[in-house]
Design an enzyme around this catalytic site. Structure first.
Site, PDB file in Angstrom:
ATOM      1  N   GLU A 283     -60.772  28.088   1.522  1.00 46.13           N
ATOM      2  CA  GLU A 283     -61.970  27.279   1.314  1.00 46.13           C
ATOM      3  C   GLU A 283     -62.938  27.983   0.355  1.00 46.13           C
ATOM      4  O   GLU A 283     -63.537  27.334  -0.515  1.00 46.13           O
ATOM      5  CB  GLU A 283     -62.652  27.030   2.661  1.00 46.13           C
ATOM      6  CG  GLU A 283     -63.199  25.632   2.778  1.00 46.13           C
ATOM      7  CD  GLU A 283     -63.451  25.243   4.231  1.00 46.13           C
ATOM      8  OE1 GLU A 283     -62.673  24.449   4.753  1.00 46.13           O
ATOM      9  OE2 GLU A 283     -64.412  25.763   4.831  1.00 46.13           O
ATOM     10  N   GLU A 286     -61.635  27.541  -3.087  1.00 45.12           N
ATOM     11  CA  GLU A 286     -61.855  26.159  -3.542  1.00 45.12           C
ATOM     12  C   GLU A 286     -63.331  25.969  -3.954  1.00 45.12           C
ATOM     13  O   GLU A 286     -63.619  25.342  -4.977  1.00 45.12           O
ATOM     14  CB  GLU A 286     -61.516  25.238  -2.354  1.00 45.12           C
ATOM     15  CG  GLU A 286     -61.051  23.860  -2.725  1.00 45.12           C
ATOM     16  CD  GLU A 286     -60.749  23.026  -1.462  1.00 45.12           C
ATOM     17  OE1 GLU A 286     -60.474  23.598  -0.387  1.00 45.12           O
ATOM     18  OE2 GLU A 286     -60.794  21.792  -1.591  1.00 45.12           O
ATOM     19  N   CYS A 303     -62.276  21.454   8.743  1.00 42.11           N
ATOM     20  CA  CYS A 303     -61.458  21.956   9.850  1.00 42.11           C
ATOM     21  C   CYS A 303     -61.631  21.165  11.141  1.00 42.11           C
ATOM     22  O   CYS A 303     -61.000  21.470  12.141  1.00 42.11           O
ATOM     23  CB  CYS A 303     -61.680  23.445  10.086  1.00 42.11           C
ATOM     24  SG  CYS A 303     -63.368  23.903  10.095  1.00 42.11           S
ATOM     25  N   SER A 323     -63.252  19.649   1.440  1.00 42.00           N
ATOM     26  CA  SER A 323     -62.200  20.606   1.093  1.00 42.00           C
ATOM     27  C   SER A 323     -60.858  19.999   1.504  1.00 42.00           C
ATOM     28  O   SER A 323     -60.778  19.211   2.439  1.00 42.00           O
ATOM     29  CB  SER A 323     -62.457  21.893   1.884  1.00 42.00           C
ATOM     30  OG  SER A 323     -61.264  22.611   2.042  1.00 42.00           O
ATOM     31  N   LYS A 362     -57.613  17.249  18.101  1.00 40.36           N
ATOM     32  CA  LYS A 362     -56.488  18.050  17.594  1.00 40.36           C
ATOM     33  C   LYS A 362     -55.162  17.478  18.081  1.00 40.36           C
ATOM     34  O   LYS A 362     -54.125  17.666  17.464  1.00 40.36           O
ATOM     35  CB  LYS A 362     -56.649  19.507  18.019  1.00 40.36           C
ATOM     36  CG  LYS A 362     -57.874  20.183  17.417  1.00 40.36           C
ATOM     37  CD  LYS A 362     -57.536  21.030  16.216  1.00 40.36           C
ATOM     38  CE  LYS A 362     -58.700  21.336  15.298  1.00 40.36           C
ATOM     39  NZ  LYS A 362     -59.712  22.232  15.763  1.00 40.36           N
ATOM     40  N   GLU A 365     -54.607  14.888  15.604  1.00 40.76           N
ATOM     41  CA  GLU A 365     -54.344  15.504  14.304  1.00 40.76           C
ATOM     42  C   GLU A 365     -52.901  15.991  14.196  1.00 40.76           C
ATOM     43  O   GLU A 365     -52.251  15.822  13.166  1.00 40.76           O
ATOM     44  CB  GLU A 365     -55.304  16.690  14.102  1.00 40.76           C
ATOM     45  CG  GLU A 365     -55.173  17.332  12.736  1.00 40.76           C
ATOM     46  CD  GLU A 365     -55.919  18.646  12.650  1.00 40.76           C
ATOM     47  OE1 GLU A 365     -56.020  19.346  13.684  1.00 40.76           O
ATOM     48  OE2 GLU A 365     -56.411  18.969  11.557  1.00 40.76           O
ATOM     49  N   GLU A 370     -49.396  13.282   7.620  1.00 41.11           N
ATOM     50  CA  GLU A 370     -49.670  14.122   6.445  1.00 41.11           C
ATOM     51  C   GLU A 370     -49.424  15.595   6.750  1.00 41.11           C
ATOM     52  O   GLU A 370     -49.244  16.404   5.842  1.00 41.11           O
ATOM     53  CB  GLU A 370     -51.154  14.002   6.032  1.00 41.11           C
ATOM     54  CG  GLU A 370     -51.623  12.618   5.685  1.00 41.11           C
ATOM     55  CD  GLU A 370     -52.160  11.872   6.903  1.00 41.11           C
ATOM     56  OE1 GLU A 370     -51.675  12.127   8.024  1.00 41.11           O
ATOM     57  OE2 GLU A 370     -53.041  11.027   6.726  1.00 41.11           O
ATOM     58  N   CYS A 507     -67.276  23.357  18.344  1.00 41.04           N
ATOM     59  CA  CYS A 507     -66.118  23.362  19.255  1.00 41.04           C
ATOM     60  C   CYS A 507     -66.441  23.950  20.637  1.00 41.04           C
ATOM     61  O   CYS A 507     -65.700  23.702  21.583  1.00 41.04           O
ATOM     62  CB  CYS A 507     -64.979  24.148  18.637  1.00 41.04           C
ATOM     63  SG  CYS A 507     -64.490  23.525  17.038  1.00 41.04           S
TER      64      CYS A 507
END
Ligand code: SF4
Ligand code: SF4
Ligand code: SF4
Length: 578
Positions: A283, A286, A303, A323, A362, A365, A370, A507
């Site tokens: 990151e 980037e 994230c 990102s 998650k 996810e 992807e 989190c």
């Protein structure tokens, strides 16, 4: 200030205070079911639908709900008169008359607020027997199950989803016996713009909303001789897991957690903190690339999968600013099934990666198409902090007596920067520690960025790095995120980098964490513990982690290399806002 007397205790409270709030000050307990106070996010569930908190007020003929009645000067309140207690019990008995009495096998058994209240109010039989509403459970999502048979219409989920997260999935529909809190047109949750943040699951007092439990799946993998089972644990688990075993919030139990996982038979116990360091590398690279080459700013952290789904639905015109980094546990899965597989000589197909996460998103996810490499999912199962505690208990492990153990190698080392990923502001602070040193070519004078810390919903700071001014934004909670992004979209504000976490507080307050019943003090303790852990670490910058340096040297080349992109980055897509 207004003087009010509750059960013979007089307190002074500001005008506008409810009887319930005044009672808290007087240390008088008034039971509630629907009430929900969210200290740092301005919202209170004010529907007073459950009528459990009924109290008597001197001079008033009718009982009043304590949560929705403001105090007046010299008000005298009695909370436990026979009339108030009887009303409360009848209300509860009526709720129970339309509720399945299957507590023994309910996923919320011993953690259900309805069950605790029935005990507290002395309900020892189902007083009213009759027809019960029957709904098929909604099992369409990978993250949570909706069992409306267990819904008590408290509408906390509606408040959280609509007002705090501004996603607007739920509303109360129909009337009388058929009334229920449902999604638009009663569609399955998978067809809604739900982000799977799990905040509604966290506040649901019953088992109407519960996580999709992956513990059986993980146990099967552990007992499959053809599988090599690797587990990774997210930063925020270590400061919350202890609460499930009676320890104070914020007690750091990393060593005991690792020992428990080893006893349970995982072949390798690794730390997602390593991949948080990896995320920082990618990151920060980037960000610097966009700064130096005129790329689009602000860069947004990526994230948090609930936040990712939120912008895919709600801000599809901004898809090019987040990102492209995968979240740390997905990066970790990709590295485990390639680099680590090669190092330990186990074929990737045999490796089964389990993530222990504070998060329900998650779970969703991990099933995103992807997030595969060589047609293999990066992560095979996700369990939450609560599910890990359940597995530890089921395994008969005496958690409190465990001797600390260390994470396994390779990729066993992590920096202090990575551990603060678990709290709001931590990801951007960790990234800046590395980006600053890369931009200036000099070591940081001060490692900690206190201006980025705290639990308030939107924060910002201005930093000067290498002669350039950078404006940093932080949002936690999706309602705050929407406010910030709308300002960016309208050109009202400019930022260079923004960290976003879907859960209020980050989190530490994920939908899979132990219940905190909106006691913000618990979140503060978890957050402080993560910063304390950072301070204790000998290494505090991701780019100085020797395991990270070795990974780039031996395998990835450099941050944002072609190989790093293939394994560690992803893409986003516009999703319908149904
Ligand atoms: S689903 Fe849970 S939080 Fe929502 S109204 Fe029903 S009981 Fe309350
Ligand atoms: S998981 Fe989050 S977005 Fe989905 S319904 Fe619950 S609160 Fe709303
Ligand atoms: S803030 Fe953390 S726990 Fe909450 S949805 Fe995002 S990644 Fe999951």
């Amino acid at each position: 200030m207004i003087d009010v007397t509750i059960n013979n205790i007089t307190v002074s409270v500001p005008e506008g205070t409810t009887i319930l709030e005044a009672a808290e000050k007087a240390q008088v307990h008034i039971p509630t079911l629907c009430h929900l106070n969210m200290p740092n996010v301005r919202y209170v569930n004010k529907c007073s639908s459950c009528r459990i908190c009924m109290v008597e007020v001197e001079g008033r003929a009718n009982l009043v709900p304590a949560c929705a009645t403001e105090v007046t000067q010299a008000m005298v309140v009695k909370t436990s008169t026979p009339r108030a207690m009887s009303a409360r019990k009848i209300v509860l008995e009526l709720l129970l008359s339309d509720h399945p009495a299957d507590c023994l096998c309910c996923p919320k058994n011993t953690r259900c607020e309805l069950q605790s209240l029935a005990y507290e109010l002395g309900v020892r039989e189902i007083a009213y027997k009759g027809e019960q509403s029957i709904y098929p459970p909604d099992v369409t999502s990978c993250s949570f199950i909706r069992d409306l048979n267990k819904c008590i219409m408290c509408r906390r989920c509606e408040t959280v989803c609509n007002n705090v997260q501004t996603v607007g999935v739920y509303s109360a529909v129909d009337r009388g016996f058929d009334a229920v809190v449902n999604s638009a047109f009663g569609r399955p949750i998978i067809e809604s713009p739900c982000t799977f943040c799990g905040q509604c699951v966290s506040v649901c007092p019953t088992a109407a909303l519960t996580e999709v439990n992956h513990t059986r799946k993980v146990l099967e993998a552990l007992n499959d001789p053809d599988k090599y089972v690797v587990v990774q644990t997210a930063p925020a688990i270590r400061v919350a897991l202890g609460e499930e075993f009676g320890l104070d919030a914020g007690t750091i139990v990393t060593g005991k957690m690792v020992a428990a996982l080893k006893q349970m038979g995982f072949d390798k116990v690794l730390d997602t903190d390593f991949a948080a360091d990896l995320t920082v590398m990618e990151e920060a690279a980037e960000f610097i690339d966009r700064v130096k080459n005129g790329g689009r700013l602000p860069i947004l952290t990526s994230c948090c999968p609930a936040w990712v789904k939120f912008f895919e639905h709600q801000f599809p015109d901004l898809l090019d600013i987040p990102s492209t980094c995968k979240s740390p546990h997905e990066m970790m899965g990709a590295i485990i099934k390639t680099y680590v597989a090669e190092k330990i000589g186990i074929p990737a197909e045999k490796i089964y990666v389990v993530s222990v996460m504070p998060c329900l998103a998650k779970k969703y996810e991990a099933a995103r198409p992807e997030l595969v490499n060589d047609e293999m999912d990066n992560v095979d199962a996700v369990i939450t902090t609560r599910e890990l505690a359940e597995m530890i208990r089921e395994s008969g492990i005496n958690f409190l007596e465990l001797q600390d153990e260390e994470f396994d190698h390779p990729i066993g080392q992590s920096s202090g920067a990575s551990v603060i990923f678990g709290t709001t502001g931590g990801v951007i602070e960790a990234t800046l520690r590395t980006a600053c040193e890369w931009l200036t070519g000099k070591p940081l004078n001060k490692i900690e960025f206190h201006e980025l810390r705290g639990l308030s919903g939107i924060r910002e700071a201005e930093l000067e790095i290498a002669g350039m001014e950078f404006r940093i934004g932080i949002a936690n909670g999706l309602g705050n995120t929407r406010t910030l992004l709308e300002k960016i979209r309208n050109g009202e504000v400019h930022y260079d980098a923004i960290e976003i976490m879907a859960c209020p507080g980050g989190c530490i307050n994920g939908g899979g964490q132990p219940a905190h019943h909106n006691n913000w003090g618990i979140l503060e303790k978890r957050s402080r513990a993560l910063y304390a852990e950072d301070q204790r670490k000998p290494l505090r910058k991701s780019h100085e982690n020797p395991s990270i340096i070795q990974l780039y040297k031996e395998y990835l080349g450099e941050p944002n290399s072609e190989k790093a992109h293939a394994l560690l980055h992803t893409y986003y897509q516009k999703r319908e806002l149904v």
